[in-house]
Design an enzyme around this catalytic site. Sequence first.
Site, PDB file in Angstrom:
ATOM      1  CB  CYS A 165      -0.941   0.000   1.197  1.00 46.13           C
ATOM      2  SG  CYS A 165      -2.276  -1.216   1.073  1.00 46.13           S
ATOM      3  CG  PHE A 216      -7.272  -5.321  -0.803  1.00 40.58           C
ATOM      4  CD1 PHE A 216      -6.344  -4.298  -0.779  1.00 40.58           C
ATOM      5  CD2 PHE A 216      -7.370  -6.156   0.294  1.00 40.58           C
ATOM      6  CE1 PHE A 216      -5.518  -4.116   0.321  1.00 40.58           C
ATOM      7  CE2 PHE A 216      -6.551  -5.991   1.392  1.00 40.58           C
ATOM      8  CZ  PHE A 216      -5.623  -4.961   1.416  1.00 40.58           C
ATOM      9  CG  HIS A 306      -2.950   4.093   0.746  1.00 35.52           C
ATOM     10  ND1 HIS A 306      -3.318   3.714  -0.528  1.00 35.52           N
ATOM     11  CD2 HIS A 306      -3.100   3.000   1.526  1.00 35.52           C
ATOM     12  CE1 HIS A 306      -3.663   2.432  -0.505  1.00 35.52           C
ATOM     13  NE2 HIS A 306      -3.533   1.977   0.731  1.00 35.52           N
ATOM     14  CG  ASN A 339      -6.156  -0.639   0.198  1.00 33.93           C
ATOM     15  OD1 ASN A 339      -5.407  -0.332  -0.723  1.00 33.93           O
ATOM     16  ND2 ASN A 339      -5.716  -0.911   1.415  1.00 33.93           N
TER      17      ASN A 339
END
Length: 391
Positions: A165, A216, A306, A339
């Site tokens: 990430c 995700f 993020h 994500n």
Amino acid sequence: MGSEEVQSEHSKKATPGKATILALGKGLPPQLVMQELLVDGYFRNTKCDNPDLKQKLARLCKTTTVKTRYVVMSDDLLKEYPELALEGLPTVKQRLDISNKAVTEMAIEASQACIKNWGRPSSDITHIVYVSSSEARFPGGDLYLAKGLGLSPDVHRVLLYFMGCSGGVTGLRVAKDIAENNPGSRVLLATSETTIIGFKPPSVNRPYDLVGAALFGDGAGAMILGTDPVPEIERPLFELHTAIQNFLPDTEKTIDGQLNEEGISFKLGRELPQMIEDNIEGFCEKLMKPAGFSDKDYNKLFWAVHPGGPAILNRLEKRLDLLPDKLMSSRRALMDYGNASSNTIVYVLEYMIEESLKVENKEDSEWGLILAFGPGITFEGILARNLVTRE
């Protein structure tokens, strides 16, 4: 938000010799997944009939705040590779065959969009920084991206694999250094990720897989960086200043990923959000001091974070006493794309530009922080200026 709209805006004057982000772009796979439909589809495709696991995933899907995501996985792929939905089979070759092709296609799409928004020919690109945690091969995706864009064999390439990430901001830091140390250069940063490499059927022995299934997404992002923007042609979006990386000692197992015969297996420690919260103030202080900001100035900055998950955003907001709108761009990116690992920072910056262009924003935060957290535990951060102004 249309990227063309961003490129049509005026920009503040950039500082000579400082790296600036000159354009953004993204690429997405064709499969759009609505979060409310994910549970039934996932359990149907993997032929799992465990009601407890299904109920747990349903709860997780609600807590992630994700509404939509884009994924490479499709019914057609599962028909071609039914072994991907079965337990315990050695399928890493099949996964990499799919992933290597998919990440290249998405990276090319994102880069082409970015180049179009930039407004200069692709032949002016001098360097590539390519980031992915979803492929494994050599030559790597950096070469296939250069070939797909028709770039000169003289282009200089850097390949960053398995950064997780934090990879997008790591790539941004590396691209910044290249741009500032090579006057006149134009650096293409491309990130590309797919969850195919870790797709598995639900299992009581792998509880974190359900978190991944709920959180995700796939996609690609691209940025072009350079110093001293060409007047009337290039419109700088963000100017990059202090860039640092720290890791927390003895936390290597908190985010643990292993590539094995069944693809990638992840383990994520529950203590991760707390560890980030406990260390975020000291890290941000290192970034803020060079610009004269103190720890009381958090709400004077913009925050491009993020969105690893809602828990991390919530803890940052609470620890730093941030106003609710400060993490709006991160929350929007999480809601719309999930994500998407290294790509997500591109989506956050797009939304940040969109927010800064709204007429009702009377007081823009010119300075801010670009942050990401990844395996290590690694903190990546860049002190930046928002150069976009409303007409």
